[in-house]
Design an enzyme around this catalytic site. Structure first.
Site, PDB file in Angstrom:
ATOM      1  N   THR A   1      -0.294  -8.902  -9.331  1.00 40.48           N
ATOM      2  CA  THR A   1      -1.070  -7.652  -8.706  1.00 40.48           C
ATOM      3  C   THR A   1      -2.328  -7.225  -9.337  1.00 40.48           C
ATOM      4  OG1 THR A   1       0.305  -6.161  -9.178  1.00 40.48           O
ATOM      5  CG2 THR A   1       0.688  -6.686  -7.087  1.00 40.48           C
TER       6      THR A   1
ATOM      7  N   ASN B   1      -4.444  -4.246 -10.198  1.00 40.75           N
ATOM      8  CA  ASN B   1      -4.321  -2.847 -10.202  1.00 40.75           C
ATOM      9  C   ASN B   1      -5.960  -2.269 -10.115  1.00 40.75           C
ATOM     10  OD1 ASN B   1      -1.918  -3.760 -11.218  1.00 40.75           O
ATOM     11  ND2 ASN B   1      -1.527  -1.478 -11.198  1.00 40.75           N
TER      12      ASN B   1
ATOM     13  N   GLU C   1      -2.393  -1.321  -5.720  1.00 39.66           N
ATOM     14  CA  GLU C   1      -2.176  -2.858  -6.262  1.00 39.66           C
ATOM     15  C   GLU C   1      -2.530  -3.619  -5.320  1.00 39.66           C
ATOM     16  OE1 GLU C   1       1.411  -3.401  -8.381  1.00 39.66           O
ATOM     17  OE2 GLU C   1       1.853  -1.300  -8.460  1.00 39.66           O
TER      18      GLU C   1
HETATM   19  C1  LIG Z   1       2.948  -6.028  -1.028  1.00 39.63           C
HETATM   20  C2  LIG Z   1       3.318  -5.033  -1.849  1.00 39.63           C
HETATM   21  C3  LIG Z   1       4.498  -4.411  -1.480  1.00 39.63           C
HETATM   22  C4  LIG Z   1       5.210  -3.329  -2.592  1.00 39.63           C
HETATM   23  N1  LIG Z   1       6.474  -2.595  -1.937  1.00 39.63           N
HETATM   24  C5  LIG Z   1       6.949  -1.847  -2.755  1.00 39.63           C
HETATM   25  C6  LIG Z   1       7.961  -1.005  -2.433  1.00 39.63           C
HETATM   26  O1  LIG Z   1       8.028  -0.894  -1.271  1.00 39.63           O
HETATM   27  N2  LIG Z   1       8.653  -0.027  -3.531  1.00 39.63           N
HETATM   28  C7  LIG Z   1       8.315  -0.123  -4.673  1.00 39.63           C
HETATM   29  O2  LIG Z   1       8.802   0.582  -5.687  1.00 39.63           O
HETATM   30  N3  LIG Z   1       7.147  -0.990  -5.196  1.00 39.63           N
HETATM   31  C8  LIG Z   1       6.632  -1.969  -4.190  1.00 39.63           C
HETATM   32  N4  LIG Z   1       5.303  -2.764  -4.807  1.00 39.63           N
HETATM   33  C9  LIG Z   1       5.245  -2.654  -6.177  1.00 39.63           C
HETATM   34  C10 LIG Z   1       5.784  -3.339  -7.255  1.00 39.63           C
HETATM   35  O3  LIG Z   1       6.799  -2.735  -7.511  1.00 39.63           O
HETATM   36  C11 LIG Z   1       4.498  -3.754  -8.116  1.00 39.63           C
HETATM   37  O4  LIG Z   1       3.674  -4.560  -7.882  1.00 39.63           O
HETATM   38  C12 LIG Z   1       5.282  -3.837  -9.653  1.00 39.63           C
HETATM   39  O5  LIG Z   1       5.659  -2.483  -9.810  1.00 39.63           O
HETATM   40  C13 LIG Z   1       4.428  -4.254 -10.420  1.00 39.63           C
HETATM   41  O6  LIG Z   1       3.333  -3.277 -10.961  1.00 39.63           O
HETATM   42  P1  LIG Z   1       2.579  -3.460 -12.274  1.00 39.63           P
HETATM   43  O7  LIG Z   1       1.487  -4.720 -12.012  1.00 39.63           O
HETATM   44  O8  LIG Z   1       1.985  -2.242 -12.448  1.00 39.63           O
HETATM   45  O9  LIG Z   1       3.620  -3.841 -13.379  1.00 39.63           O
HETATM   46  C14 LIG Z   1       4.635  -3.695  -3.763  1.00 39.63           C
HETATM   47  C15 LIG Z   1       3.892  -4.144  -4.282  1.00 39.63           C
HETATM   48  C16 LIG Z   1       3.150  -5.112  -3.232  1.00 39.63           C
HETATM   49  C17 LIG Z   1       1.964  -6.020  -3.598  1.00 39.63           C
END
Ligand SMILES: Cc1cc2nc3c(=O)[nH]c(=O)nc-3n(C[C@H](O)[C@H](O)[C@H](O)COP(=O)(O)O)c2cc1C
Length: 184
Positions: free
Chosen positions: A41, A43, A122
């Site tokens: 992702t 950010n 993100e």
């Molecule tokens: C399409 C999508 C849906 C997501 N849905 C959730 C969710 O429902 N719950 C959640 O805790 N994180 C969700 N995330 C976030 C992920 O947990 C997140 O991408 C992960 O923490 C990585 O974050 P970082 O790049 O800051 O390490 C989602 C991310 C994306 C791209």
């Protein structure tokens, strides 16, 4: 099969969508998206979002995104709080194709699965990129809402749900009423 948390998606974007950003900075998250989830992702900073984003619920959205390189001259290495290094290349390895408009799924909120304490925005751009592009810029629009953000008991369940989000976004963005917004 719709999931219980899914919100019905209208045939065309309805107010407050589209919400369109300016080009904003791609900063460094915790890096778990790529390393733990296999779902990289980009950010961006909540402070750089248009005012309309403040009124959106926490959850998962879809739209289109376009990347732009930044001419910084050189690359930089920054250290994450956990000690790992991040190479900022400012998108200088992006090809012309990679800087086209791509479909995107995005998550806005606190990532309850990871218990973040600040709001994050993100983007998971639906294209396989050859390199990371920390420090580049991204402009995007939000065309609709898929579901609230959820907590999960396993990483695998989160990954499975994100893959369903991707399917829903891909299918919806092919509809002419949504595809019409792919100019950024
Ligand atoms: C399409 C999508 C849906 C997501 N849905 C959730 C969710 O429902 N719950 C959640 O805790 N994180 C969700 N995330 C976030 C992920 O947990 C997140 O991408 C992960 O923490 C990585 O974050 P970082 O790049 O800051 O390490 C989602 C991310 C994306 C791209």
């Amino acid at each position: 099969m719709p999931r219980s948390a899914d919100v019905p998606i209208p045939d065309s974007p309805q107010s407050p969508y589209p919400v369109t950003t300016e080009f904003c900075d791609i900063v460094c998250g915790f890096g778990r998206g790529s390393s733990e989830l296999g779902i990289p992702t980009a950010n961006v900073l909540f402070e750089q979002m248009p005012k309309a984003v403040e009124s959106l619920p926490f959850g998962v959205f879809f739209g289109f995104a376009r990347l732009k390189e930044v001419n910084e001259g050189s690359t930089k290495t920054l250290r994450r709080p956990d000690g790992s290094n991040v190479n900022f290349n400012f998108g200088q390895s992006l090809s012309d194709e990679e800087m086209q408009v791509w479909p995107v799924v995005l998550s806005i909120g606190l990532n309850p699965f990871y218990q973040n304490d600040t709001k994050t925005v993100e983007l998971h751009i639906l294209h396989k990129f050859g390199h990371d592009f920390y420090g580049a810029k991204v402009k995007f629009n939000i065309l609709g809402y898929i579901r609230p953000e959820l907590d999960y008991t396993t990483k695998e369940a989160l990954i499975q749900d994100i893959n369903i989000d991707i399917k829903i976004a891909t299918k919806t963005l092919l509809k002419p009423e949504y595809r019409a917004y792919n100019k950024l």
